[in-house]
Design an enzyme around this catalytic site. Structure first.
Site, short mmCIF file in Angstrom:
data_model
loop_
_atom_site.label_atom_id
_atom_site.label_comp_id
_atom_site.label_asym_id
_atom_site.label_seq_id
_atom_site.Cartn_x
_atom_site.Cartn_y
_atom_site.Cartn_z
N ASP A 461 6.61 0.61 2.42
CA ASP A 461 6.75 2.01 2.04
C ASP A 461 7.22 2.90 3.19
O ASP A 461 7.86 3.92 2.96
CB ASP A 461 5.47 2.58 1.40
CG ASP A 461 4.22 2.33 2.18
OD1 ASP A 461 4.27 1.62 3.21
OD2 ASP A 461 3.16 2.82 1.77
C1 LAN Z 1 -2.43 1.64 7.74
C2 LAN Z 1 -1.84 2.98 7.82
C3 LAN Z 1 -0.66 3.24 6.95
C4 LAN Z 1 -0.68 2.42 5.69
C5 LAN Z 1 0.31 2.94 4.61
C6 LAN Z 1 1.75 3.04 5.10
C7 LAN Z 1 -0.09 4.34 4.17
C8 LAN Z 1 0.20 2.00 3.42
O1 LAN Z 1 0.96 2.48 2.35
C9 LAN Z 1 0.49 0.58 3.80
C10 LAN Z 1 -0.52 0.08 4.84
C11 LAN Z 1 -0.59 0.94 6.12
C12 LAN Z 1 0.60 0.62 6.98
C13 LAN Z 1 -1.84 0.65 6.94
C14 LAN Z 1 -2.42 -0.71 6.98
C15 LAN Z 1 -3.78 -0.89 7.68
C16 LAN Z 1 -3.94 0.01 8.88
C17 LAN Z 1 -2.88 -0.33 9.90
C18 LAN Z 1 -3.77 1.44 8.39
C19 LAN Z 1 -4.76 1.87 7.34
C20 LAN Z 1 -4.13 2.23 9.64
C21 LAN Z 1 -5.26 1.42 10.31
C22 LAN Z 1 -5.32 0.06 9.58
C23 LAN Z 1 -5.69 -1.11 10.52
C24 LAN Z 1 -5.89 -2.36 9.71
C25 LAN Z 1 -6.94 -0.76 11.32
C26 LAN Z 1 -7.54 -1.89 12.08
C27 LAN Z 1 -8.59 -2.54 11.29
C28 LAN Z 1 -8.63 -3.82 10.94
C29 LAN Z 1 -9.48 -4.24 9.83
C30 LAN Z 1 -7.84 -4.84 11.64
#
Ligand code: LAN
Length: 731
Positions: A461
């Site tokens: 996305d």
């Molecule tokens: C995010 C942030 C953005 C998010 C969107 C783009 C909004 C979504 O549509 C796809 C997935 C994504 C890229 C995403 C995946 C997981 C993230 C990176 C996070 C929520 C921000 C932090 C999280 C990450 C996994 C945090 C670390 C924790 C673990 C369990 C490893």
């Protein structure tokens, strides 16, 4: 090594009476912005005179930005313009927006523990502000911490954040430490800390490795067709377990010192030496468990423990460690040490330290890039959930302004030009040097990441929203064609490479694993972390991105694009629940996903006028409107999987619901008008909207902030309303 300048030599230990006092001089902090790389620097007084604090710096630090009052809005577009007046002041020189991306309460601890495990001294002004942040986030009633800022106290949160405070220099008799420790002991002590907590504690010598369920690096040697092979796992899960498996296999722990010896006595309710650690592999505090172990996982852990202890040939172990280490090195090289995220980044650093030593260039490079994750706000220093939200927020900002038909207005031209340049600069221009297959990476040439090109991970996305924002601007006469058609085609190639057989789109990769892999979820505190899933949010973004692309290049892969859009929308239909709603995974919660899903349906011509499913969706949303005209959804919606009202209506949920209803062609003008009114009533006289409840989520159980949503989505809602009903005077 790129560390900020030397801090004042004064405070390290915070005064017992008031931990809310700022300990560093806030007028000396500056946010540096370098092609999307955002780092906070603590300047000397002389430097601070040279490098003035910007409005954005002050805003992020909670200082007065002294923004003037604006003429009271009369129409929806006046509200949008006032909002933009304020929001434009927060744009950084590189054209992007930045933000505090906080919420999870385990990242900072992981970082501090991994860093401490290396024995490298900690920059003092960081330590000071990190301590202050943790103190400010401790729950006032019991002094503990939860999985995220809104969550109730847990053993995980309290164990790791207590330890972090101590490692950063807080004395054990400080009232904050005393209170947290008492709570931890009431909860049974650190023995019940979930898997990752056990690993981090073991790295600093405060837990025995035999008390941990195994993370065998040998899994990486399995053939790729094997259903359990880590490359089939969700990218974040495998990126965390990759370096963790190396450290586990090496059983690395920092040698004990007086502080860690003291921690061994503080964290547990019985003498450390009397604890039979091996018997506590599965001891996890009941309140912490979101995803309990399955029998299959317990069996797997038992077999692996036995295998690791008695059976594994040394040569195989070394081979597995070497192979895993080669993947660790590749991850560093391919992300310029930024790494995928905030959990794997410090673990990667520790691996490099173990293998190459404290003075190696690898460790120096890591220390430099860890800086990118640290963020300052009025409560102190925290660790962001990623190295920023640059591409994502900037794409939405552009789209909102376009929605208001203001993009051609000369007043916004400079702001948008800079934002356009930023996206141009941030598109990933090449696939990774190494063989993609070897690193199990998805295609990335032409993609946009969530944060920056340096981080370099394709997200479906983010690519789609970036592409859409660029095309929206380039369709207007006042914007040059910065991103060429071939580059847009690259982005489309990326999107098409992410198609799943179901028609839906997942986050970073195609779905590679079977659902039963969830049986092996060992993290205990998160749900749905083992594989990718298709999401209405990501799927819609791809649909809209492709629809825009067709406007500028109708010939390219036309048949495939047509089919992709059709299949994607069909998938979205299947994801609708019986009550008419769609459940979100990345924003809170139904209001977020419904905004996306209804946009997809609108693009294939489905609206309230002709579609029963759209009418059902609207009825669901309308039934949730609150008496004041707004909508408010609690984060508990994500945890429980059903709509749960927030105590109070929320600007961001209200904007999402309004956008959803307008996407659906809902014609109850009164309902919409009341929502628009609510957004207007929450806007401050300087055009600002204030921070309300947390907006985002991941893995069902962990919440995360998206502070720029309170600007971009109300502005977009105003634009849509004005388009639909005319920009009439409402106030
Ligand atoms: C995010 C942030 C953005 C998010 C969107 C783009 C909004 C979504 O549509 C796809 C997935 C994504 C890229 C995403 C995946 C997981 C993230 C990176 C996070 C929520 C921000 C932090 C999280 C990450 C996994 C945090 C670390 C924790 C673990 C369990 C490893």
């Amino acid at each position: 090594m790129g560390l900020p300048s030397k801090p004042p030599s004064t405070v390290k230990v915070i005064p017992t009476s008031d931990y809310r006092t700022p300990f560093t001089d806030y007028s000396r902090w500056r946010l540096k912005d370098d092609h999307g790389r955002q780092t906070w620097h603590y300047l000397s007084e002389a430097e601070a005179k040279e490098w003035k604090q910007s409005t954005a710096d002050k805003y992020f630090l909670g200082l007065d930005t002294e923004q003037p009052d604006l003429p009271p809005p009369k129409t929806p577009l006046d509200v949008a313009k006032n909002g933009l007046e304020f929001f434009s002041k927060l744009q950084l020189t590189g054209g992007n927006w930045a933000c505090d991306y906080s919420g999870p309460m385990f990242q900072l601890a992981g970082f501090v523990m991994c860093w401490y495990a290396t024995g490298i001294p900690f920059p003092e002004h960081w330590a000071t502000e990190l301590i202050r942040y943790l103190c400010n986030r401790a729950h006032p009633e019991d002094g503990g911490w939860g999985l995220h800022t809104e969550a109730e106290t847990s053993v995980f949160g309290t164990t790791i954040n207590y330890t972090t405070l101590r490692l950063l220099g807080m004395p054990p008799d400080h009232p904050v430490a005393v209170k947290a420790r008492q709570t931890l002991h009431k909860l049974g002590g650190a023995l019940g800390v979930p898997h990752w907590g056990k690993a981090w504690l073991a790295m600093i010598g405060c837990f025995e490795w035999e008390g941990m369920n195994p993370i065998p690096p040998e899994l990486w040697l399995l053939p790729d067709w094997f259903p359990l092979h880590p490359y089939r796992w969700w990218i974040h899960t495998r990126a965390v377990y990759l370096p963790m498996s190396y450290i586990w296999s090496k059983r690395y722990s920092r040698p004990l010192n007086p502080l860690t010896r003291a921690l061994r006595t503080e964290l547990f309710t019985q003498p450390y030496s009397s604890i039979p650690f091996a018997a506590h592999r599965n001891t996890v505090a009941a309140a912490d468990i979101y995803h309990p172990h399955t029998t299959v996982l317990n069996l797997f852990n038992t077999v692996c423990t036995f295998w690791g202890k008695y059976l594994i040939p040394t040569r195989l172990k070394t081979w597995a460690e070497d192979y895993v280490y080669s993947l660790v090195v590749r991850e560093d090289e391919n992300t310029l040490n930024v790494n995928l995220g905030p959990v794997n980044n410090p673990l990667q650093m520790l691996c490099r330290f173990i293998a190459e030593g404290p003075d190696s260039p690898a460790v120096a490079g890591h220390i430099d890039r860890l800086h990118d994750y640290l963020w300052m706000n009025e409560d102190g220093m925290l660790m962001n959930g990623t190295n920023g939200v640059q591409v994502w927020d900037t794409s939405f900002a552009i789209q909102s302004i376009v929605e208001c038909n203001l993009a051609d207005d000369p007043r916004y031209n400079r702001m948008l030009n800079a934002a356009h340049e930023f996206l141009d600069d941030q598109q990933i221009s090449a696939d990774i040097s190494d063989d993609i297959q070897k690193c199990y990476r998805q295609k990335r040439k032409g993609a946009w990441a969530f944060s920056t090109r340096d981080q370099g991970y394709t997200v479906s996305d983010c690519t789609a929203e970036g592409l859409k924002a660029v095309i929206q601007l380039q369709l207007l006469p006042s914007f040059p064609a910065r991103v060429s058609i071939p580059r847009m085609r690259d982005a489309v190639d990326v999107l098409l490479s992410l198609r799943n057989p179901s028609g839906g789109f997942a986050s970073y990769e195609i779905v590679r694993g079977i659902k039963q892999l969830e049986w092996f979820n060992a993290a205990e505190v998160f749900g749905r972390i083992m594989i990718e899933y298709e999401y209405p949010e990501c799927t819609t973004a791809v649909v809209t991105g492709l629809v825009y692309f067709r406007k500028v290049d109708p010939e390219y892969r036309a048949e495939e694009i047509k089919k992709t859009i059709k299949d994607a929308v069909e998938w979205i239909k299947t994801a609708q629940r019986a009550d008419g709603s769609w459940e979100g995974s990345w924003g809170i919660c139904f209001s977020y996903a419904m905004m996306f899903a209804l946009e997809s349906l609108s693009l294939v011509g489905e609206s309230c006028a002709n579609s029963e499913r759209v009418r059902r969706a609207c009825a669901f949303l309308v039934s949730k409107q609150m008496a004041d005209g707004g909508w408010g959804e609690s984060y508990m919606s994500c945890v429980k999987g059903r709509w749960i009202d927030h105590e109070r209506s929320q600007v961001v949920n209200t904007a999402w619901c309004l956008i959803a209803l307008m996407n659906a062609g809902y014609d109850g003008k009164d309902v919409l008008r009341k929502g628009i009114n609510l957004l207007k009533s929450r806007q401050q006289s300087n055009g600002e909207w204030l921070q309300e409840g947390i907006e985002g989520v991941f893995n069902r159980s962990c919440m995360i902030t998206y502070p720029n949503y309170k600007f971009v989505f109300p502005i977009k809602a105003m634009g849509m309303y004005a388009k639909r009903f005319g920009n009439e005077e409402l106030w």
